[in-house]
Design an enzyme around this catalytic site. Structure first.
Site, PDB file in Angstrom:
ATOM      1  N   GLY A  45       0.801  -1.212   0.000  1.00  0.00           N
ATOM      2  CA  GLY A  45       0.000   0.000   0.000  1.00  0.00           C
ATOM      3  C   GLY A  45       0.837   1.268   0.000  1.00  0.00           C
ATOM      4  N   SER A  46       0.350   2.276   0.690  1.00  0.00           N
ATOM      5  CA  SER A  46       0.946   3.617   0.595  1.00  0.00           C
ATOM      6  C   SER A  46       2.308   3.732   1.248  1.00  0.00           C
ATOM      7  CB  SER A  46      -0.006   4.644   1.205  1.00  0.00           C
ATOM      8  OG  SER A  46      -1.180   4.751   0.418  1.00  0.00           O
ATOM      9  N   THR A  47       2.765   2.725   1.966  1.00  0.00           N
ATOM     10  CA  THR A  47       4.144   2.787   2.443  1.00  0.00           C
ATOM     11  C   THR A  47       5.105   2.882   1.254  1.00  0.00           C
ATOM     12  OG1 THR A  47       4.295   0.369   2.513  1.00  0.00           O
ATOM     13  CG2 THR A  47       3.664   1.485   4.554  1.00  0.00           C
ATOM     14  N   PHE A  48       4.676   2.362   0.081  1.00  0.00           N
ATOM     15  CA  PHE A  48       5.508   2.415  -1.126  1.00  0.00           C
ATOM     16  C   PHE A  48       5.652   3.837  -1.652  1.00  0.00           C
ATOM     17  CE2 PHE A  48       6.750  -1.761  -1.629  1.00  0.00           C
ATOM     18  CZ  PHE A  48       7.289  -2.025  -2.877  1.00  0.00           C
ATOM     19  N   LYS A  49       4.772   4.743  -1.240  1.00  0.00           N
ATOM     20  CA  LYS A  49       4.927   6.138  -1.673  1.00  0.00           C
ATOM     21  C   LYS A  49       6.233   6.727  -1.153  1.00  0.00           C
ATOM     22  CE  LYS A  49      -0.052   6.789  -2.040  1.00  0.00           C
ATOM     23  NZ  LYS A  49      -1.290   7.298  -1.417  1.00  0.00           N
TER      24      LYS A  49
END
Length: 584
Positions: free
Chosen positions: A307-311
């Site tokens: 999820g958004s941890t990849f941002k």
């Protein structure tokens, strides 16, 4: 002068010399007897020589043939083989050997099998009567009847006085902490051989070869010291177990990692298991499948879309390749359209956003726009450099291989930028996250003690130090103003990024189930540790929310508030904690 007497004697001897017995003279008869006796003695000597030759030949044959071992029993050196103790970084005992005995039977010496079974059942209540009777009436020379008996049971069986039974010394592995560090330590089989975790790693480092050579029997081996801090490990295990229950989730996990050495200070995953009893059977004799699920280590041996941890990695890529700066503005005023697909923001502002705001508001549109500035091969190469697309190297044997699209297309690049389309393990996500805030060095994780000097010798510079400084700013910014506020611990300057991904079920995204994560670092003015928490399919959360900010972030908060001081981080109250925040 010849007298008549002398003449008579000569005649008599001459007479007897001429007498024949069966046609032979007496002299010839004596020679024949002597010859036959010699022949018989020679034959007897020959028989003895042949016998000794056969025996000698068989001895030579046995000497040149490998030892034959009964199918039911291992060699003495393997059976009573020792394993080294396992200790945490502070010398606390995590695993050790106990001396036990096992009961065996010699069916050929059993007088009355029925009576023997009946007597044994009085000492061993759960004895399988039919199976034991079958073993005691078999034609084999040896049968195991019960492994690893208690001293009390041994004494009571000895008092029964059953002929044909015996005991052999064995070792049993004991884990004082039970399930606390189960997925790190692993477990052993009935013969004390490592099957998973560090136990299997130890065998692979040469212990198995020593066992086979008989060099580990009844000797004390040097203990194996791990990087784990049992105090922190206990806290992490308790936090995730409580969160799984409180948030009605399928699973949960967490890891605490030293960003300068790559040492894993704690890691746990639930459901888990008790390594003292790695398997359970139901009353019908079948394996308890629910308990068996706990054997699966979700932190290193399972892959998830994070999820958004990849941002965090997407913005780091844009900064490192010079496509953006912290002062850049990204147009997030309208949905991002590509190849017939439309990407929306869950918490959009409907306006252009600065790079810190893209991070703060977790903008899918802004992140996909930044990713589009980078060529596909460069994007893939950047994530590979961070170790997110290849199998992680560490001591644990249970490590999964990440998955990614083949080939990459523009739409894949857009979704991967915010954590969909690539699945990786939580542990290697934490390792890559450490590289973002430790000055840009990727350090392979280890469960063994390692100094910063040793880590530096094997570290790889994956991003520029200036990029790492920018990422520390963004982590701190989001911790203070964004979704990381629920992880704040007074005095410890916690920063990080949440990640809420739609859970993949049977190859499709489930709209009502999430996989949540929070990637945190502390203290952000000089990061020393990364804490990553994950929770799978929670049905509730803090303040009724099911997103990462209300599930995974509070888990980080509790871990740091309880373990921060134990990790040697001195809390700082008052004054300016934002010294790293230069004026951009």
């Amino acid at each position: 002068m010849v007298t008549p007497t002398r003449i008579h004697a000569l005649r008599s001897s001459a007479h007897f010399a001429l007498v024949k017995f069966g046609g032979q003279s007496l002299k010839t008869r004596r020679k024949s007897r002597t010859k036959q006796s010699r022949q018989r003695v020679g034959m007897l000597i020959g028989l003895f020589l042949c016998s000794y030759a056969v025996i000698g030949g068989r001895l030579i044959q046995y000497g040149m043939t490998s030892n034959l071992v009964s199918g039911g029993i291992r060699r003495e050196s393997s059976r009573a083989a020792s394993r080294p103790d396992i200790l945490d970084r502070n010398g606390e005992l995590l695993a050790t050997d106990l001396n036990m005995v096992s009961l065996y039977g010699e069916p050929r010496r059993i007088v009355d099998a029925d009576e023997a079974v009946e007597k044994l059942a009085s000492v061993i209540p759960d004895l399988d009567w039919a199976e034991t009777h079958k073993k005691l009436t078999s034609k084999s020379a040896f049968q195991w009847l019960r492994r690893q008996l208690t001293p009390k049971q041994q004494a009571e069986i000895l008092q029964l006085g059953i002929p044909g039974l015996g005991f052999r010394p064995e070792k049993r592995r004991f884990y004082p902490g039970g399930a606390t560090a189960a997925h790190i330590l692993g477990y052993v089989d009935i013969d004390n051989q490592g099957l998973a975790g560090i136990e299997r790693y130890i065998d692979r480092q040469g212990l198995s070869a020593l066992r086979e050579a008989g060099l580990t029997s009844d000797i004390s081996l040097a203990p194996v010291r791990l990087s784990i801090d049992l105090r922190v490990q206990s806290i992490v295990h308790e936090v995730i177990a409580n969160a799984k229950l409180a948030y009605q989730a399928e699973a949960a996990g967490a890891v605490v990692l030293n960003v300068d050495t790559g040492e894993v200070l704690a890691m746990a995953s639930v459901p888990d298991f008790d390594p003292n009893q790695p398997s359970r059977t139901l009353p019908d004799g079948s394996v308890d499948q629910d308990y068996a699920k706990g054997l699966f280590n979700r932190m290193s041996n399972a892959t998830y879309e994070m999820g958004s941890t990849f941002k965090s990695f997407t913005l780091a890529m844009g900064l490192d390749l010079g496509k953006i700066t912290l002062n850049s503005v990204v147009d997030a005023s309208k949905p991002y359209r590509l190849s017939g697909f439309t990407i929306h923001d869950d918490h959009g502002r409907g306006r252009p956003l600065t790079v810190p705001e893209v991070f703060q508001y977790s903008s899918n549109i802004g992140t996909a726009t930044i990713a589009s500035m980078v060529e596909l091969p460069d994007h893939q190469a950047f994530l590979t450099r961070l170790g997110l697309l290849s199998k992680m190297k560490t001591e644990l044997p249970e490590v999964a291989t990440p998955t990614q699209p083949h080939p990459w297309r523009k739409i894949n690049q857009a979704t991967i930028s915010f954590g969909h389309g690539v699945a990786t393990t939580p542990l290697q996500t934490a390792v890559a996250g450490a590289a973002l805030i430790n000055g840009g060095k990727l350090i392979e994780p280890t469960f063994l003690p390692r100094t910063s000097v040793e880590a530096g010798a094997s570290a790889t510079q994956v991003i520029n130090p200036s990029t790492s400084a920018d990422m520390r700013f963004l982590f701190h910014w989001n911790g203070v103003k964004g979704s990381g506020r629920n992880a704040l611990v007074p005095g410890f300057n916690v920063g990080g990024k949440t990640g809420t991904a739609d859970k993949v079920v049977n190859g499709r995204y489930a709209k009502n189930l999430n996989f949540n994560a929070f990637l945190a670092g502390f203290p952000m003015n000089r990061p020393r540790y990364v804490v990553l928490t994950v929770i799978d399919a929670p049905l509730s959360g803090e303040k009724g929310g099911r997103l990462a900010a209300y599930t995974a972030a509070p888990m980080v908060k509790e871990i740091i508030s309880r373990a921060g001081a134990l990790l040697g981080v001195q809390p700082h109250f008052g004054g300016d904690q934002g010294q790293l925040l230069v004026n951009y």
